[in-house]
Design a protein around this motif. Structure first.
Motif, PDB file in Angstrom:
ATOM      1  N   HIS A 170       0.842  -1.201   0.000  1.00 15.83           N
ATOM      2  CA  HIS A 170       0.000   0.000   0.000  1.00 15.83           C
ATOM      3  C   HIS A 170       0.874   1.248   0.000  1.00 15.83           C
ATOM      4  O   HIS A 170       2.095   1.182   0.169  1.00 15.83           O
ATOM      5  N   ASP A 171       0.222   2.380  -0.211  1.00 12.11           N
ATOM      6  CA  ASP A 171       0.895   3.683  -0.279  1.00 12.11           C
ATOM      7  C   ASP A 171       1.999   3.691  -1.346  1.00 12.11           C
ATOM      8  O   ASP A 171       3.109   4.175  -1.117  1.00 12.11           O
ATOM      9  N   ASP A 175       8.386   4.105  -4.252  1.00 12.54           N
ATOM     10  CA  ASP A 175       8.308   4.003  -2.794  1.00 12.54           C
ATOM     11  C   ASP A 175       6.990   3.336  -2.418  1.00 12.54           C
ATOM     12  O   ASP A 175       5.942   3.697  -2.952  1.00 12.54           O
ATOM     13  N   PHE A 176       7.030   2.346  -1.525  1.00 10.37           N
ATOM     14  CA  PHE A 176       5.791   1.729  -1.058  1.00 10.37           C
ATOM     15  C   PHE A 176       6.003   0.991   0.253  1.00 10.37           C
ATOM     16  O   PHE A 176       7.137   0.776   0.700  1.00 10.37           O
ATOM     17  N   HIS A 177       4.897   0.624   0.892  1.00 13.00           N
ATOM     18  CA  HIS A 177       4.901  -0.134   2.148  1.00 13.00           C
ATOM     19  C   HIS A 177       4.551  -1.591   1.836  1.00 13.00           C
ATOM     20  O   HIS A 177       3.564  -1.864   1.140  1.00 13.00           O
ATOM     21  N   LEU A 178       5.337  -2.507   2.347  1.00 13.20           N
ATOM     22  CA  LEU A 178       5.113  -3.936   2.151  1.00 13.20           C
ATOM     23  C   LEU A 178       4.605  -4.539   3.458  1.00 13.20           C
ATOM     24  O   LEU A 178       5.287  -4.482   4.482  1.00 13.20           O
ATOM     25  N   VAL A 179       3.408  -5.113   3.411  1.00 10.38           N
ATOM     26  CA  VAL A 179       2.800  -5.700   4.607  1.00 10.38           C
ATOM     27  C   VAL A 179       3.133  -7.189   4.673  1.00 10.38           C
ATOM     28  O   VAL A 179       2.933  -7.925   3.699  1.00 10.38           O
ATOM     29  N   VAL A 180       3.659  -7.638   5.803  1.00 12.39           N
ATOM     30  CA  VAL A 180       4.029  -9.050   5.983  1.00 12.39           C
ATOM     31  C   VAL A 180       3.399  -9.562   7.287  1.00 12.39           C
ATOM     32  O   VAL A 180       3.019  -8.776   8.165  1.00 12.39           O
TER      33      VAL A 180
END
Length: 306
Positions: A232-233, A246-251
């Motif tokens: 996201h983002d 640029d991004f956010h990786l959710v784990v």
């Protein structure tokens, strides 16, 4: 590095070529006394300055990142392109200043055939070089090179208008058509200058990559993010030849750091496959964090393998 060397060589060669073309046009004005040819020569003198500025900006933009400019010097090309747009506008105003007095007191044109031939030769040289610079600027993502090509192309439009005006003035016996057409050409140059300035300012404002490029980046993330819970983002921006992603990786909250790092490496390789040389920043966060911004769904392991 090869791209920057190619761009630098083209920018360097623009300087002597601009001087040569300016010389041809001033000779054409000298043998004819045509105000339209003088205005064309004045615009070419601005081309010389613009070529020098473009070369300086491209050379500076190619410098590697340092402590004071950690993201590189790419935006210097946009500054050069803005200046080129301003110089195009200045050239148009110079043309109007030369043409207006000639409208009130038009003069006969001397040795028209020779002047037309010299100016035509200068226009052909400019046209070939302009298309080469624009094509190379797009291929190597060089705003300064593209702006220089657009500037020279506006000079070609001026030359065409001048030639038509001189032919009409000679054929009809109305020399006032010479400065009148010079003014019309100046208005077109003003429009071209505005387009160059607008595009360059847009680049300085961190414009995102084109829609097709953004879709390719999202597809690369979706196909290679197996093991994560999504992205996201997602943000992109273009700075000259450089692309920033640029991004956010959710784990999963319990995922070891090493596994999350492996996913990041895989995603970086996939993104650079569709966007060579991209500078990528990935923020890894646990699933308990609240998502925000644009989201990208990633394929589950079985789907990604197929």
């Amino acid at each position: 590095m090869e791209d920057s060397n190619t761009v630098g060589r083209l920018a360097l060669w623009s300087i002597p070529l601009a001087l040569f073309v300016m010389g041809l046009k001033l000779v054409a004005w000298w043998v004819t006394g045509s105000v339209a040819l003088l205005s064309d020569g004045l615009e070419s003198s601005v081309n010389v300055v613009a070529a020098i500025v473009a070369f300086a900006a491209i050379t500076y933009a190619a410098k590697p990142a340092d402590k004071t400019h950690p993201f590189g010097h790419h935006k210097a090309e946009y500054l050069s392109a803005v200046l080129e747009g301003v110089l195009i506008v200045v050239a148009a105003l110079l043309i109007v200043m030369e043409a207006l007095p000639a409208v009130l007191a038009p003069t006969a044109i001397e040795a028209p055939a020779l002047g037309l031939a010299i100016n035509f030769a200068a226009g052909v040289i400019n046209a070939g070089w302009a298309f080469l610079l624009i094509r190379a600027g797009r291929r190597h993502r060089s705003p300064a090179l593209s702006a220089d090509g657009q500037h020279i192309l506006s000079d070609v439009v001026t030359s065409i208008g001048v030639l038509i005006g001189l032919v009409l003035a000679i054929a009809t016996g109305y020399p006032v058509l010479d400065p009148l057409l010079a003014i019309l050409v100046a208005l077109n140059i003003l429009y071209q200058g505005w387009k160059v300035i607008a595009h360059s300012v847009d680049g300085l404002m961190d414009h995102a990559v084109e829609a097709g490029e953004a879709d390719a980046i999202k597809a690369a993330i979706a196909a290679n993010g197996a093991g994560s819970l999504g992205v996201h983002d997602l943000k992109t921006r273009r700075a000259g030849a450089a692309t920033f992603v640029d991004f956010h990786l959710v784990v999963p909250a319990a995922m070891p750091v090493g596994e999350a790092h492996d996913i990041c490496d895989r995603l970086e390789d996939a993104i650079r496959a569709v966007q060579p040389g991209a500078q990528i920043a990935i923020h890894v966060e646990p699933e308990t964090e609240k998502a925000h911004g644009e989201r990208v769904r990633v394929a589950p392991p079985a789907e990604a393998a197929s």
